[in-house]
Motif scaffolding. Structure first.
Motif, PDB file in Angstrom:
ATOM      1  N   THR A  16      34.660  37.481  34.372  1.00  0.00           N
ATOM      2  CA  THR A  16      34.360  38.270  35.563  1.00  0.00           C
ATOM      3  C   THR A  16      35.310  39.455  35.634  1.00  0.00           C
ATOM      4  OG1 THR A  16      33.643  36.287  36.723  1.00  0.00           O
ATOM      5  CG2 THR A  16      34.127  38.226  38.069  1.00  0.00           C
ATOM      6  N   VAL A  17      34.740  40.643  35.813  1.00  0.00           N
ATOM      7  CA  VAL A  17      35.520  41.874  35.902  1.00  0.00           C
ATOM      8  C   VAL A  17      35.337  42.466  37.290  1.00  0.00           C
ATOM      9  CG1 VAL A  17      35.814  44.202  34.979  1.00  0.00           C
ATOM     10  CG2 VAL A  17      35.250  42.321  33.441  1.00  0.00           C
ATOM     11  N   GLY A  18      36.417  42.934  37.871  1.00  0.00           N
ATOM     12  CA  GLY A  18      36.358  43.661  39.132  1.00  0.00           C
ATOM     13  C   GLY A  18      36.557  45.140  38.859  1.00  0.00           C
ATOM     14  N   VAL A  19      35.782  45.965  39.547  1.00  0.00           N
ATOM     15  CA  VAL A  19      35.936  47.416  39.431  1.00  0.00           C
ATOM     16  C   VAL A  19      36.096  47.973  40.839  1.00  0.00           C
ATOM     17  CG1 VAL A  19      34.923  49.591  38.659  1.00  0.00           C
ATOM     18  CG2 VAL A  19      34.555  47.505  37.319  1.00  0.00           C
ATOM     19  N   ILE A  20      37.197  48.689  41.057  1.00  0.00           N
ATOM     20  CA  ILE A  20      37.467  49.316  42.345  1.00  0.00           C
ATOM     21  C   ILE A  20      37.203  50.808  42.196  1.00  0.00           C
ATOM     22  CG2 ILE A  20      39.180  49.758  44.142  1.00  0.00           C
ATOM     23  CD1 ILE A  20      40.733  47.320  42.983  1.00  0.00           C
ATOM     24  N   GLY A  21      36.283  51.330  42.980  1.00  0.00           N
ATOM     25  CA  GLY A  21      35.901  52.736  42.909  1.00  0.00           C
ATOM     26  C   GLY A  21      34.587  52.859  42.169  1.00  0.00           C
ATOM     27  N   LEU A  22      33.550  53.293  42.865  1.00  0.00           N
ATOM     28  CA  LEU A  22      32.213  53.306  42.286  1.00  0.00           C
ATOM     29  C   LEU A  22      31.607  54.692  42.223  1.00  0.00           C
ATOM     30  CD1 LEU A  22      30.879  50.080  44.010  1.00  0.00           C
ATOM     31  CD2 LEU A  22      31.878  50.332  41.731  1.00  0.00           C
ATOM     32  N   GLY A  23      32.442  55.680  41.933  1.00  0.00           N
ATOM     33  CA  GLY A  23      31.920  57.009  41.657  1.00  0.00           C
ATOM     34  C   GLY A  23      31.258  57.006  40.287  1.00  0.00           C
ATOM     35  N   THR A  24      31.072  58.152  39.717  1.00  0.00           N
ATOM     36  CA  THR A  24      30.408  58.247  38.420  1.00  0.00           C
ATOM     37  C   THR A  24      31.132  57.416  37.363  1.00  0.00           C
ATOM     38  OG1 THR A  24      29.647  60.461  38.988  1.00  0.00           O
ATOM     39  CG2 THR A  24      29.579  59.848  36.663  1.00  0.00           C
ATOM     40  N   MET A  25      32.435  57.542  37.290  1.00  0.00           N
ATOM     41  CA  MET A  25      33.198  56.816  36.277  1.00  0.00           C
ATOM     42  C   MET A  25      33.190  55.309  36.549  1.00  0.00           C
ATOM     43  SD  MET A  25      37.134  57.299  35.183  1.00  0.00           S
ATOM     44  CE  MET A  25      37.237  57.863  33.514  1.00  0.00           C
ATOM     45  N   GLY A  26      33.477  54.909  37.776  1.00  0.00           N
ATOM     46  CA  GLY A  26      33.502  53.492  38.115  1.00  0.00           C
ATOM     47  C   GLY A  26      32.157  52.829  37.895  1.00  0.00           C
ATOM     48  N   ALA A  27      31.073  53.507  38.291  1.00  0.00           N
ATOM     49  CA  ALA A  27      29.732  52.954  38.084  1.00  0.00           C
ATOM     50  C   ALA A  27      29.433  52.822  36.592  1.00  0.00           C
ATOM     51  CB  ALA A  27      28.683  53.824  38.773  1.00  0.00           C
ATOM     52  N   GLY A  28      29.916  53.747  35.798  1.00  0.00           N
ATOM     53  CA  GLY A  28      29.740  53.664  34.348  1.00  0.00           C
ATOM     54  C   GLY A  28      30.485  52.476  33.763  1.00  0.00           C
ATOM     55  N   ILE A  29      31.677  52.212  34.275  1.00  0.00           N
ATOM     56  CA  ILE A  29      32.452  51.060  33.827  1.00  0.00           C
ATOM     57  C   ILE A  29      31.725  49.772  34.200  1.00  0.00           C
ATOM     58  CG2 ILE A  29      34.623  49.794  34.164  1.00  0.00           C
ATOM     59  CD1 ILE A  29      35.943  52.613  34.593  1.00  0.00           C
ATOM     60  N   VAL A  30      31.200  49.722  35.413  1.00  0.00           N
ATOM     61  CA  VAL A  30      30.413  48.560  35.851  1.00  0.00           C
ATOM     62  C   VAL A  30      29.257  48.324  34.888  1.00  0.00           C
ATOM     63  CG1 VAL A  30      28.826  47.746  37.648  1.00  0.00           C
ATOM     64  CG2 VAL A  30      31.032  48.742  38.292  1.00  0.00           C
ATOM     65  N   GLU A  31      28.548  49.403  34.541  1.00  0.00           N
ATOM     66  CA  GLU A  31      27.391  49.290  33.654  1.00  0.00           C
ATOM     67  C   GLU A  31      27.775  48.725  32.286  1.00  0.00           C
ATOM     68  OE1 GLU A  31      23.833  52.038  31.741  1.00  0.00           O
ATOM     69  OE2 GLU A  31      25.019  52.839  33.382  1.00  0.00           O
ATOM     70  N   VAL A  32      28.858  49.206  31.717  1.00  0.00           N
ATOM     71  CA  VAL A  32      29.280  48.743  30.393  1.00  0.00           C
ATOM     72  C   VAL A  32      29.555  47.238  30.403  1.00  0.00           C
ATOM     73  CG1 VAL A  32      31.158  48.868  28.693  1.00  0.00           C
ATOM     74  CG2 VAL A  32      30.162  50.970  29.615  1.00  0.00           C
ATOM     75  N   PHE A  33      30.297  46.776  31.398  1.00  0.00           N
ATOM     76  CA  PHE A  33      30.620  45.349  31.453  1.00  0.00           C
ATOM     77  C   PHE A  33      29.392  44.502  31.754  1.00  0.00           C
ATOM     78  CE2 PHE A  33      35.082  46.801  32.092  1.00  0.00           C
ATOM     79  CZ  PHE A  33      35.640  46.110  31.038  1.00  0.00           C
ATOM     80  N   ALA A  34      28.533  44.953  32.662  1.00  0.00           N
ATOM     81  CA  ALA A  34      27.328  44.187  32.992  1.00  0.00           C
ATOM     82  C   ALA A  34      26.387  44.118  31.785  1.00  0.00           C
ATOM     83  CB  ALA A  34      26.624  44.795  34.200  1.00  0.00           C
ATOM     84  N   LYS A  35      26.257  45.221  31.046  1.00  0.00           N
ATOM     85  CA  LYS A  35      25.429  45.209  29.832  1.00  0.00           C
ATOM     86  C   LYS A  35      25.985  44.261  28.782  1.00  0.00           C
ATOM     87  CE  LYS A  35      23.132  49.705  29.648  1.00  0.00           C
ATOM     88  NZ  LYS A  35      23.123  51.019  28.958  1.00  0.00           N
ATOM     89  N   ALA A  36      27.310  44.084  28.781  1.00  0.00           N
ATOM     90  CA  ALA A  36      27.954  43.184  27.824  1.00  0.00           C
ATOM     91  C   ALA A  36      27.803  41.711  28.225  1.00  0.00           C
ATOM     92  CB  ALA A  36      29.429  43.534  27.684  1.00  0.00           C
ATOM     93  N   GLY A  37      27.172  41.459  29.361  1.00  0.00           N
ATOM     94  CA  GLY A  37      26.907  40.094  29.784  1.00  0.00           C
ATOM     95  C   GLY A  37      27.926  39.494  30.731  1.00  0.00           C
ATOM     96  N   LEU A  38      28.887  40.295  31.187  1.00  0.00           N
ATOM     97  CA  LEU A  38      29.910  39.800  32.100  1.00  0.00           C
ATOM     98  C   LEU A  38      29.462  39.932  33.550  1.00  0.00           C
ATOM     99  CD1 LEU A  38      33.023  41.402  30.402  1.00  0.00           C
ATOM    100  CD2 LEU A  38      32.274  39.036  30.236  1.00  0.00           C
ATOM    101  N   SER A  39      29.977  39.065  34.398  1.00  0.00           N
ATOM    102  CA  SER A  39      29.781  39.209  35.838  1.00  0.00           C
ATOM    103  C   SER A  39      30.729  40.298  36.316  1.00  0.00           C
ATOM    104  CB  SER A  39      30.105  37.906  36.559  1.00  0.00           C
ATOM    105  OG  SER A  39      29.208  36.897  36.175  1.00  0.00           O
ATOM    106  N   VAL A  40      30.256  41.119  37.251  1.00  0.00           N
ATOM    107  CA  VAL A  40      31.063  42.232  37.738  1.00  0.00           C
ATOM    108  C   VAL A  40      31.091  42.210  39.260  1.00  0.00           C
ATOM    109  CG1 VAL A  40      31.396  44.735  37.748  1.00  0.00           C
ATOM    110  CG2 VAL A  40      30.397  43.623  35.735  1.00  0.00           C
ATOM    111  N   ILE A  41      32.287  42.384  39.812  1.00  0.00           N
ATOM    112  CA  ILE A  41      32.465  42.553  41.252  1.00  0.00           C
ATOM    113  C   ILE A  41      32.819  44.016  41.445  1.00  0.00           C
ATOM    114  CG2 ILE A  41      33.763  41.830  43.288  1.00  0.00           C
ATOM    115  CD1 ILE A  41      34.496  39.276  41.543  1.00  0.00           C
ATOM    116  N   ALA A  42      31.935  44.759  42.088  1.00  0.00           N
ATOM    117  CA  ALA A  42      32.094  46.205  42.232  1.00  0.00           C
ATOM    118  C   ALA A  42      32.392  46.531  43.691  1.00  0.00           C
ATOM    119  CB  ALA A  42      30.814  46.902  41.779  1.00  0.00           C
ATOM    120  N   VAL A  43      33.555  47.156  43.941  1.00  0.00           N
ATOM    121  CA  VAL A  43      34.008  47.397  45.308  1.00  0.00           C
ATOM    122  C   VAL A  43      34.366  48.865  45.507  1.00  0.00           C
ATOM    123  CG1 VAL A  43      35.830  46.843  46.975  1.00  0.00           C
ATOM    124  CG2 VAL A  43      34.874  45.041  45.551  1.00  0.00           C
ATOM    125  N   ASP A  44      33.973  49.377  46.670  1.00  0.00           N
ATOM    126  CA  ASP A  44      34.399  50.717  47.073  1.00  0.00           C
ATOM    127  C   ASP A  44      34.847  50.646  48.526  1.00  0.00           C
ATOM    128  OD1 ASP A  44      34.859  53.529  47.135  1.00  0.00           O
ATOM    129  OD2 ASP A  44      33.247  53.830  45.702  1.00  0.00           O
TER     130      ASP A  44
END
Length: 94
Positions: free
Chosen positions: A4-32
């Motif tokens: 499980t990966v947490g990402v703080i900040g969901l602008g263009t860069m943060g949303a891109g990071i979320v996408e990479v981890f989710a595509k890799a099959g990981l659970s993601v907690i995305a917070v802004d």
């Protein structure tokens, strides 16, 4: 092991990071900072994945599976069980 990966900040860069981890099959907690900003981050993700579906790079079911791996919100406490947390908050000098 990271599940499980947490990402703080969901602008263009943060949303891109979320996408990479989710595509890799990981659970993601995305917070802004607010529910509105978290929803905007979700919009960045769904728009990007929608383009991949249109181009034939993803099926609609794959897109839905990727989005389903992500929990969006505005509460940092949701990250208490994350194995890795990435901060992608913009630095505003003013």
């Amino acid at each position: 092991m990271i599940n499980t990966v947490g990402v703080i900040g969901l602008g263009t860069m943060g949303a891109g990071i979320v996408e990479v981890f989710a595509k890799a099959g990981l659970s993601v907690i995305a917070v802004d900072g607010s529910a509105e900003l978290a929803e905007r981050g979700k919009g960045f993700l769904t728009k990007s994945l929608g383009r991949a579906v249109t181009k034939g790079k993803l099926s609609e079911s794959e897109r839905d599976e990727i989005v389903g791996r992500v929990a969006f919100g505005d509460d940092l406490a949701a990250m208490k069980d994350a194995d890795l947390v990435i901060e992608a908050v913009p630095e505003l000098l003013e």
